[in-house]
Design an enzyme around this catalytic site. Structure first.
Site, short mmCIF file in Angstrom:
data_model
loop_
_atom_site.label_atom_id
_atom_site.label_comp_id
_atom_site.label_asym_id
_atom_site.label_seq_id
_atom_site.Cartn_x
_atom_site.Cartn_y
_atom_site.Cartn_z
CG HIS A 1 -2.09 -0.90 1.10
ND1 HIS A 1 -3.08 -0.70 0.16
CD2 HIS A 1 -2.43 -2.04 1.78
CE1 HIS A 1 -3.99 -1.66 0.28
NE2 HIS A 1 -3.62 -2.47 1.24
CD GLU B 1 -0.02 -14.95 -20.17
OE1 GLU B 1 0.81 -14.22 -19.58
OE2 GLU B 1 -1.22 -14.99 -19.84
CG ASP C 1 3.75 -15.75 -17.19
OD1 ASP C 1 4.65 -15.77 -16.34
OD2 ASP C 1 2.55 -15.67 -16.89
CB CYS D 1 0.85 -6.04 -22.54
SG CYS D 1 0.45 -7.78 -22.28
#
Length: 791
Positions: A398, A640, A664, A711
């Site tokens: 966070h 991937e 991946d 991506c």
């Protein structure tokens, strides 16, 4: 090197190695480079030996470069910066090595990420060259004259060690060749060793501990910062556990008042943070409020007060017991709840002590803490807060997420941070490299002042150039999209010029819930993101959990190989009810926004068709219920896994677009886990097999008239940009921070140049050829500085 004591320690340690007379030259040289790297506070130290007969210099020991390159990297005297040191027989210092005309690239070393080069000659007593001693650093560092002299002194020590080994080698050779002198040579060796003894005992200096004012962690939010350390401790370290009270009623009233103030503060904070945080992240405030209203929790504190403890001690004792019991179990959800209880305790304690929210810092300040909770982050004044350094935490914590939203340079996971820094220490924080300097030298401070100014000016220049669409000089269009995970990422993506969201990682929001979010919760989350994005396109990837990303509320049996196990689309198809909840939410969000859907880790036509069936079922249900949705939503898949590459022609007939997930794909193609240090060097985005697989997918998409996007992290590497553009990719989706530099690389060349680079690269057989070729082409095109700044 900041003190004479440190310099002396380096020389003493080298003297100790020299005095040990090891029979193993390789082991000795390995220890030498490690000692020098530590003493010079450099990431790399390498030792090259000169062969006068071949007139070549060869890498013989290194720390920091790939050790597999030892013995393989060799060059002539007129090649490279190392050869330049030999030619000049004098120190060579280059702040930006990769941009120097004499820089010679050896991909097998992995040295392209190191900036500063300092090399000094190693000479024997007659000034004949023996080799070159080199240090390299991640950051652009200005070596002082005293540091250069120190490395030269170290080189003299190394020369003595080499001379000693060469002498012994010569003696051993003569012993074999001239048996008649065997007795004499044995005597000579004995005399040599006796000469090197003091008082009948070999003199070995005791290594002196070298002070390490440089701490290394993980980059969580980029940028550079200089300021004074402000230690933020946990309340557990400041409370007396057994403090007794004479007035339990007074302590009970103090507790109730602190609880009321804490609950009110949480409500105010939630309202304040609502514009910057996603729904799921805001839930932490509701969770903390529930703790403050929990009858059992509050009852245990009241009972401890009734037993005679002060409110502070009672609070400490209860939270200590609860945290200990939660941390003792293997369940990750309960362990995370322990952090929430400590955070709540910190808040209540502050109100018990009537400590008001701190005002603005008086001077530039870097927060230093073991951990920094979300609620602590929201209470900190950001005026003159220039950086954050945390001993624990990850880049998706966070605190890290919020730091990126506020663009505060942050380094997390810094080992030995709390034991190395005291309140008020002067710090330099490098959020790009993940390094923290403690009380650095004036030279390092000056270097980072200059580096920070250049970085900000360069970043500003790149951002200002982002108004127009991205295209090559001759007009070939490439759409620049952003990868995001949570709502705060949207602001950064748009600021850095993203034309849309190419990958919305929906699973990161799921990780922050206490249970699977229902359809309305998911719809609200997507709408908040989409409203900020506006009319720009957004691709939402369905849940990609598993492997290293399981929500705390999922009870999943341990798997031997989770990356090849129950994960991603496999979980979604098996848990079809929950999958349809997400599909319905995405379809409804797409009714008024430019959304398309992306299925991850598709390895077969059966998986794709089953996912599309569930999508069709969800559409039919929404239609029957009269709920607004997009029945014509575009559907794509992540390519991937290797099977998807070879099935691409068949898969293309079933989808509207491809998105190549290189993270991946690389590890599955090369059977190399990049998180495993023993094989991480095999994980290589520019491997010919990886490049060929991407080219195959692009060619299939082109033939089928389908869009194709990349991506993965490879898209963020400016050295790969022209290769990818030349392959014919329509879109690139990358980390927002890298959009400006990738855009600048694309705008600097013609499309035909990029196509030529791709064609030539696809003919190459090794990673070394590919990297070497790309570095040379970028240098010819005047783009090498862009690569060097961001790589």
């Amino acid at each position: 090197m900041s003190t004479n004591k440190d310099r002396l320690a380096l020389i003493e340690n080298l003297s100790a190695i020299s005095g040990e007379h090891s029979d193993d030259l390789r082991d000795t040289l390995d220890r030498v480079v490690e000692t020098i790297a530590n003493g010079m506070e450099a990431e790399v130290c390498s030792l090259y030996l000169f062969d006068p007969q071949r007139e070549r210099v060869t890498l013989r020991a290194t720390i920091g470069l790939d050790r597999e390159s030892v013995g393989k990297v060799s060059m002539r005297m007129d090649e490279g910066l190392v050869g330049m040191v030999l030619e000049k027989q004098a120190p060579v210092y280059v702040p930006d090595a990769i941009s120097h005309e004499r820089y010679k690239y050896f991909p097998e070393t992995g040295e392209e990420r190191y900036h500063t080069f300092l090399g000094v000659p190693i000479q024997d007593g007659r000034k004949k060259p023996l080799g070159v001693l080199v240090t390299q650093t991640l950051e652009r560092r200005k070596f002082t004259r005293s540091e250069i002299r120190l490395l030269s002194t170290a080189a003299n020590q190394v020369a003595q060690i080499l001379s000693h080994f060469r002498l012994r080698e010569t003696l051993a050779t003569k012993e074999k060749e001239r048996l008649e002198y065997r007795r004499r040579m044995i005597e000579a060796n004995r005399q040599l060793k006796d000469y090197e003894k003091v008082g009948g005992k070999t003199r070995v200096a005791t290594p002196m501990k070298i002070r390490r004012p440089r701490l290394v962690g993980l980059s969580a939010s980029p940028g550079f910062a200089q300021g004074h350390a402000h230690i933020v401790g946990t309340f557990l370290s400041t409370v007396e556990r057994n403090q007794r009270s004479r007035d339990p009623k007074l302590e009970a009233r103090r507790l109730e008042d602190a609880l009321v103030r804490s609950r009110h503060e949480l409500g105010v904070l939630k309202t304040r943070m609502e514009p910057m945080m996603g729904y799921s992240d805001l839930q932490i405030f509701d969770g903390h409020r529930m703790i403050l209203e929990d009858d059992e929790f509050i009852g245990r504190i009241r009972q401890a007060i009734a037993d005679g403890y002060t409110a502070e001690s009672a609070l400490f004792r209860v939270i200590e017991e609860l945290s200990a019991s939660m941390l003792a179990v293997a369940d990750s959800y309960l362990r995370e709840r322990a952090t929430d209880f400590r955070d709540v305790g910190h808040r209540v304690l502050r109100h018990l002590r009537q400590e008001d929210k701190k005002g603005a810092f008086a001077k530039a300040t870097i927060i230093v803490a073991e951990e920094l909770t979300l609620s602590q982050m929201t209470l900190v004044s950001h005026e003159k807060l220039v950086g954050i350094a945390l001993q624990s935490g990850g880049v998706t914590s966070h605190a890290a997420i919020l730091a990126r939203a506020f663009e505060i340079p942050t380094v997390v996971g810094v080992e030995h941070l709390m034991e190395s820094i005291v309140e008020g220490d002067q710090l330099v924080l490098d959020g790009n490299s993940g390094v923290v300097y403690v009380n650095p030298s004036a030279e390092i401070e000056r270097d980072y002042v200059g580096l920070s100014k250049r970085y900000e000016a360069f970043k500003k220049e790149l951002i200002e150039e982002g108004d127009e669409p991205t295209a090559t000089r001759d007009g070939h269009r490439v759409m620049m999209l952003a990868n995001i995970a949570l709502l705060p990422d949207v602001h950064m993506a748009l600021r850095y010029g993203a034309e849309g969201i190419g990958l919305l990682r929906s699973e990161f929001s799921f990780l922050t819930y206490e249970d699977f979010p229902d359809e309305e919760q998911q719809l609200a989350l997507y709408n908040r993101i989409l409203e900020q994005v506006g009319k720009r396109p957004v691709t939402i990837r369905t849940l990609d959990i598993g492997a290293d990303k399981y929500p705390p509320y999922m009870r999943v049996p341990r798997e031997e190989n989770p990356f090849l196990g129950w994960r991603s689309i496999r979980i979604s198809l098996e848990m079809s009810g929950l999958f349809k909840v997400q599909l319905r939410a995405i379809l409804r969000a797409a009714a008024r926004h430019n959304v398309r859907i992306l299925f991850p880790m598709i390895s077969s036509l059966e998986e794709l068709r089953r996912a599309k069936e569930l999508l069709a079922e969800s559409q039919a249900e929404l239609f029957a219920e009269g709920l607004e949705h997009n029945p014509q939503i575009e559907v794509g898949i992540m390519v991937e896994v290797p099977s998807a590459v070879w099935l691409a022609p068949r898969l293309a007939r079933e989808v509207d677009f491809f998105s190549v997930g290189t993270n991946d794909l690389i590890q599955y193609l090369l059977a190399a886990d990049r998180n495993n240090p023993r094989v991480a060097h095999l994980y290589e985005a520019l491997h010919p097999a990886v490049i060929s697989a991407i080219a195959e997918v692009v060619n299939v998409a082109r033939a089928a008239d389908k869009e194709v996007c990349i991506c993965g992290e490879m898209a963020s590497d400016p050295l790969a940009t022209l290769l990818l553009v030349g392959m014919g990719l329509d879109e690139m989706s990358l980390s927002p921070l890298f959009i400006p530099v990738v855009r600048k690389v694309i705008r600097a060349v013609d499309y035909q140049t990029a196509r030529l680079i791709a064609r030539e690269t696809l003919q190459m057989a090794t990673v070394q050829e590919v990297k070497g070729y790309l570095v040379e082409r970028y240098r010819d095109l005047g783009l090498i500085n862009l690569v060097e700044m961001y790589r």
